[in-house]
Scaffold this active site. Structure first.
Site, mmCIF file in Angstrom:
data_model
loop_
_atom_site.group_PDB
_atom_site.id
_atom_site.type_symbol
_atom_site.label_atom_id
_atom_site.label_comp_id
_atom_site.label_asym_id
_atom_site.label_seq_id
_atom_site.Cartn_x
_atom_site.Cartn_y
_atom_site.Cartn_z
ATOM 1 N N GLN A 1 0.843 -1.201 0.000
ATOM 2 C CA GLN A 1 0.000 0.000 0.000
ATOM 3 C C GLN A 1 0.877 1.249 0.000
ATOM 4 O OE1 GLN A 1 -2.050 1.794 3.500
ATOM 5 N NE2 GLN A 1 -3.923 1.215 2.421
ATOM 6 N N CYS B 1 -6.144 7.205 5.652
ATOM 7 C CA CYS B 1 -5.378 7.513 6.870
ATOM 8 C C CYS B 1 -5.886 8.826 7.486
ATOM 9 C CB CYS B 1 -3.894 7.622 6.549
ATOM 10 S SG CYS B 1 -2.934 7.970 8.033
ATOM 11 N N GLY C 1 -9.164 -6.213 10.521
ATOM 12 C CA GLY C 1 -8.086 -5.479 11.176
ATOM 13 C C GLY C 1 -8.023 -5.795 12.656
ATOM 14 N N ARG C 2 -8.649 -4.919 13.461
ATOM 15 C CA ARG C 2 -8.549 -5.058 14.915
ATOM 16 C C ARG C 2 -9.091 -6.391 15.411
ATOM 17 N NH1 ARG C 2 -11.678 0.260 16.031
ATOM 18 N NH2 ARG C 2 -12.683 -0.591 14.162
ATOM 19 N N LYS D 1 -8.063 1.840 -1.110
ATOM 20 C CA LYS D 1 -8.760 1.636 0.171
ATOM 21 C C LYS D 1 -9.239 3.004 0.625
ATOM 22 C CE LYS D 1 -8.143 -0.326 4.811
ATOM 23 N NZ LYS D 1 -7.823 0.794 5.714
ATOM 24 N N HIS E 1 -13.967 1.312 3.761
ATOM 25 C CA HIS E 1 -14.088 1.395 5.227
ATOM 26 C C HIS E 1 -15.121 2.496 5.465
ATOM 27 C CE1 HIS E 1 -13.333 1.451 9.409
ATOM 28 N NE2 HIS E 1 -12.771 2.628 9.416
#
Ligand SMILES: Cc1cc2nc3c(=O)[nH]c(=O)nc-3n(C[C@H](O)[C@H](O)[C@H](O)COP(=O)(O)O)c2cc1C
Length: 312
Positions: free
Chosen positions: A65, A95, A219-220, A134, A163
Site C-alpha cells: 500500500q 489515513c 483489522g482489529r 482503500k 471502510h
C-alpha cells in the site's frame, strides 16, 4: 470468500504477517501498512525495504500500500514493486492522521475530488501494476461519498476496499454499511468491505445483508483474536495455548528485529488482545509493568498463567 488482513501501521507488518501465518495458517491476502514511495529515480529505503523484501513475504499474497498524492512517485514505486514480483498496488485514501491529512494525503485527498480524479486516472493509465484503492467515505460527512463513488466508478480500478466511516470518525461510531451496499450495487469492479468485524456474528450479519460480498478485510478483530479468520469459517475457537504460542512467536520475532523495542510493539498488540480476556483490566495491569524485555517476559507469562480467555 477472500479474507484479508488490513494494513495497520506499526502492527501488521512483515513480522506479524509471518508469525500469524505460521501459527494460524495464511490469510488469503495481506496489505502492507502504508509506505511512502521514494523519489522518482530512487530505491525504497530502510523500513520499506524490510517490509517489501520478497523473501520475508514468500508464500504470502501481499499487496503493498502506498500513501502519496504524487502521481509520478506512485507510478515509479509501482514499477519498483512490479520488478520485485508484486501483482497489485494499493492506494491509501483513509489515513486519518492529522499530519497526513494536512498534506492532502490519505483521507485528506478525499477533500479534493477533482485532484483525486486526475491523479487516479493518471496512475491507472501509467501504473505497470493494477491499482486498487482503500477508501473512507469522506473527510467530514457521509454525503461526500456520492461524488467520490462517481469518480471511482468511472475508473478501471482493480478493487475498491470500503471502510465506511469518514475521517472525522477516526475509528469511533458505527460503519455505515449501507454505503458499502451502495458501492456493491454500482461498482463495475470488485469491492471489499472493511470495518468492525470482530466476531462471527458481525460477519454473519454482513453476509446476511449483502450475500454478494466477496472480500472482507479484517483489522482489529484479528489483533484481538488471531483465530478470527478460522472462526469466521466455522472453525474452532481460540485457545489460550494457541494465543500463548502466537504471543511468544511474535515477541521473539520482534526481539530479533528490534531488540528491546519489541516491548513497545507487544504492548500495542496487547491494547487490542486484552479484549479477548475475561478481565482486560487485569491483563493490562500485568503487561504494562514490563519495561525491559526480561521484565516483560515475566509479566506476559503471568497473564497466561493467571488470566482466562472470554468464552473459553
Ligand atoms: C493502529 C492502526 C494503524 C492503521 N494503519 C493503516 C494503514 O497503514 N493503512 C490503511 O489503509 N489503514 C490503516 N488503518 C486502518 C485499518 O486498516 C482498518 O481500516 C481499520 O482498523 C478498520 O478496520 P477494523 O475495524 O477491522 O479494524 C490503521 C488502523 C489502526 C487502528
Amino acid at each position: 470468500m477472500i479474507l484479508s488482513l488490513a494494513p495497520m501501521e506499526g502492527i501488521t507488518g512483515h513480522v506479524f504477517r509471518r508469525v500469524h501465518a505460521d501459527c494460524f495458517g495464511a490469510l488469503d491476502r495481506y496489505y502492507t501498512p502504508f509506505i511512502a514511495p521514494p523519489r522518482v529515480g530512487c530505491a525504497f529505503k530502510g523500513k520499506a525495504v524490510r517490509e517489501l523484501d520478497p523473501v520475508a513475504n514468500e508464500g504470502l499474497d501481499v499487496v503493498p500500500q502506498l500513501l502519496t498524492k504524487d502521481a509520478d512517485e506512485f507510478v515509479w514505486a509501482a514499477g519498483l514493486l512490479a520488478g520485485m514480483g508484486y501483482a497489485e498496488v494499493n492506494l491509501n485514501l483513509g489515513c486519518p492522521s492529522g499530519t497526513v491529512v494536512a498534506k492532502g494525503k490519505g483521507a485528506g485527498f478525499l477533500a479534493r475530488p477533482e485532484e483525486l480524479e486526475a491523479f487516479l486516472a493518471d496512475v491507472c493509465e501509467r501504473s505497470p501494476l493494477p491499482v486498487s484503492v482503500k477508501t473512507r467515505l469522506g473527510l467530514e460527512h457521509d454525503e461526500e461519498y456520492e461524488r467520490l463513488l462517481d469518480i471511482y466508478c468511472g475508473l478501471p480500478l482493480a478493487e475498491l476496499i470500503v471502510h465506511p466511516r469518514v475521517r472525522a470518525d477516526q475509528y469511533d461510531g458505527s460503519p455505515r454499511r449501507k454505503l458499502y451496499g451502495k458501492t456493491l450495487e454500482r461498482a463495475p469492479f470488485p469491492v471489499a468491505y472493511n470495518g468492525d468485524v470482530f466476531a462471527p456474528a458481525d460477519y454473519d450479519a454482513l453476509l446476511a445483508a449483502w450475500p454478494e460480498t466477496r472480500h472482507v478485510m479484517l483489522g482489529r478483530g484479528v489483533l484481538a483474536n488471531p483465530a478470527l479468520p478460522r472462526e469466521l469459517r466455522a472453525g474452532a475457537p481460540l485457545s489460550l495455548d494457541e494465543l500463548r504460542a502466537f504471543h511468544d512467536g511474535l515477541l521473539e520475532a520482534y526481539a530479533a528485529e528490534m531488540g528491546g523495542n519489541a516491548v513497545f510493539r507487544m504492548k500495542e498488540w496487547w491494547s487490542y488482545a486484552k479484549g479477548s480476556f475475561v478481565d482486560p483490566v487485569a491483563v493490562w495491569r500485568h503487561v504494562r509493568k514490563g519495561k525491559r524485555l526480561d521484565e516483560y517476559r515475566t509479566a506476559a507469562a503471568r497473564v497466561f498463567e493467571d488470566e482466562r480467555l472470554a468464552g473459553a
